[in-house]
Design a protein around this motif. Structure first.
Motif, short mmCIF file in Angstrom:
data_model
loop_
_atom_site.label_atom_id
_atom_site.label_comp_id
_atom_site.label_asym_id
_atom_site.label_seq_id
_atom_site.Cartn_x
_atom_site.Cartn_y
_atom_site.Cartn_z
N ALA A 114 12.13 -16.62 -0.95
CA ALA A 114 11.91 -15.91 0.15
C ALA A 114 11.84 -14.51 -0.24
N VAL A 115 11.27 -13.70 0.62
CA VAL A 115 11.18 -12.32 0.29
C VAL A 115 11.51 -11.49 1.60
N SER A 116 12.20 -10.30 1.36
CA SER A 116 12.55 -9.43 2.73
C SER A 116 11.41 -8.95 3.21
N GLU A 117 11.75 -8.62 4.49
CA GLU A 117 10.69 -7.78 5.46
C GLU A 117 9.71 -6.78 4.67
N HIS A 118 10.57 -5.94 4.04
CA HIS A 118 10.18 -4.82 3.17
C HIS A 118 9.05 -5.34 2.19
N GLU A 119 9.45 -6.16 1.46
CA GLU A 119 8.65 -7.09 0.40
C GLU A 119 7.44 -7.57 0.86
N ALA A 120 7.66 -8.48 2.12
CA ALA A 120 6.52 -8.89 2.69
C ALA A 120 5.55 -7.99 3.27
N GLU A 121 5.79 -6.67 3.62
CA GLU A 121 5.13 -5.65 4.02
C GLU A 121 4.19 -5.35 2.99
N ALA A 122 4.64 -5.34 1.76
CA ALA A 122 4.23 -4.53 0.43
C ALA A 122 3.11 -5.86 0.03
N ILE A 123 3.36 -6.93 0.11
CA ILE A 123 2.39 -8.03 -0.29
C ILE A 123 1.44 -8.06 0.93
N ALA A 124 1.60 -7.62 1.97
CA ALA A 124 0.72 -7.82 3.06
C ALA A 124 -0.44 -6.91 2.94
N GLN A 125 0.14 -5.68 2.56
CA GLN A 125 -0.82 -4.46 2.23
C GLN A 125 -1.58 -4.77 1.09
N LEU A 126 -0.97 -5.46 -0.06
CA LEU A 126 -1.92 -6.02 -1.24
C LEU A 126 -3.09 -6.92 -0.59
N LEU A 127 -2.75 -7.90 0.19
CA LEU A 127 -3.63 -8.56 0.74
C LEU A 127 -4.64 -7.96 1.58
N THR A 128 -4.28 -7.03 2.33
CA THR A 128 -5.34 -6.36 3.11
C THR A 128 -6.49 -5.55 1.93
N ILE A 129 -5.99 -5.00 1.06
CA ILE A 129 -6.81 -4.37 0.08
C ILE A 129 -7.72 -5.43 -0.45
N HIS A 130 -7.00 -6.35 -1.07
CA HIS A 130 -7.88 -7.64 -1.67
C HIS A 130 -8.89 -8.02 -0.80
N ASN A 131 -8.36 -8.16 0.47
CA ASN A 131 -9.74 -8.75 1.49
C ASN A 131 -10.70 -7.76 1.47
N ARG A 132 -10.38 -6.44 1.74
CA ARG A 132 -11.16 -5.32 1.78
C ARG A 132 -12.28 -5.23 0.54
N LEU A 133 -11.80 -5.26 -0.41
CA LEU A 133 -12.49 -5.47 -1.76
C LEU A 133 -13.42 -6.73 -1.73
N LEU A 134 -12.96 -7.87 -1.52
CA LEU A 134 -13.87 -9.12 -1.33
C LEU A 134 -15.25 -8.70 -0.20
N GLU A 135 -14.83 -8.15 0.85
CA GLU A 135 -15.59 -8.05 1.86
C GLU A 135 -16.78 -6.85 1.53
N THR A 136 -16.47 -6.04 0.58
CA THR A 136 -17.35 -5.12 0.42
C THR A 136 -17.81 -4.74 -1.03
N LEU A 137 -17.24 -5.29 -2.12
CA LEU A 137 -17.71 -5.03 -3.46
C LEU A 137 -18.88 -6.41 -3.54
N PRO A 138 -19.95 -5.77 -4.57
CA PRO A 138 -20.71 -7.03 -4.82
C PRO A 138 -19.93 -8.10 -5.46
N ARG A 139 -20.48 -9.44 -5.39
CA ARG A 139 -19.82 -10.88 -5.86
C ARG A 139 -19.65 -10.41 -7.42
N ARG A 140 -20.34 -9.84 -8.11
CA ARG A 140 -20.07 -9.69 -9.53
C ARG A 140 -19.05 -9.13 -10.00
N TRP A 141 -18.29 -8.16 -9.09
CA TRP A 141 -16.87 -7.76 -9.54
C TRP A 141 -15.69 -8.98 -9.30
N TYR A 142 -15.82 -9.63 -8.35
CA TYR A 142 -15.17 -10.86 -7.99
C TYR A 142 -15.29 -11.88 -9.15
#
Length: 162
Positions: free
Chosen positions: A102-130
């Motif tokens: 399990a992770v704490s609420e604070h840890e989960a928020e940090a991971i959620a922010q990582l996932l937001t950044i990751h998704n934004r990169l996937l949506e905007t960067l060219p496929r070649r970077w992925y």
């Protein structure tokens, strides 16, 4: 000697980039890539996390860092640093070893922010970077697997560990 285009030096040793490699991933591809990470976070939040969930999130972190490094994308670096510390803590404290991680609420928020950044990169960067980040992760995984004694059978063997 003629002026052949095949023998020219231009583009030699470079990968030819197709139109698809220059465009971002489709929305469907982004969802398929990001869904396992979001499910992993939910499992950790509910105290049902397992090692595979942590591995999934570490791969997202590595892929994000590699895409940022390769592309020079502008992202919230402090958020990535916090995610690194959180995931390191999960792994070092042994919370990733068994069921019930399990992770704490604070840890989960940090991971959620990582996932937001990751998704934004996937949506905007060219496929070649992925694709480049994925290839680099797979090379690293293969190198690590090859370093484990008895993990890979020798060519021509029965497949049993040596």
């Amino acid at each position: 000697m003629g002026n052949s285009k095949k023998g020219g030096r231009k583009g030699m040793g470079r990968q030819v980039l197709t139109r698809a490699m220059l465009l971002p991933l489709t929305a469907q591809e982004v969802r398929a890539i990001s869904l396992p990470a979001h499910l992993a976070l939910v499992a950790l939040q509910r105290g049902q996390g397992e090692r595979d969930h942590t591995v999934e999130l570490v791969q997202v972190l590595c892929r994000t860092n590699l895409m940022v490094a390769q592309s020079g994308a502008d992202v919230e670096l402090p958020a990535l640093r916090v995610a690194v510390m959180v995931l390191k803590g999960v792994m070092e404290n042994g919370r990733a070893r068994g069921p019930g991680c399990a992770v704490s609420e604070h840890e989960a928020e940090a991971i959620a922010q990582l996932l937001t950044i990751h998704n934004r990169l996937l949506e905007t960067l060219p496929r070649r970077w992925y694709d480049g980040a994925q290839r680099q992760i797979m090379r690293e995984v293969r190198r690590e697997v090859m370093a484990v004694p008895g993990c890979m059978p020798l060519p021509g063997s029965s497949g049993a560990p040596v």
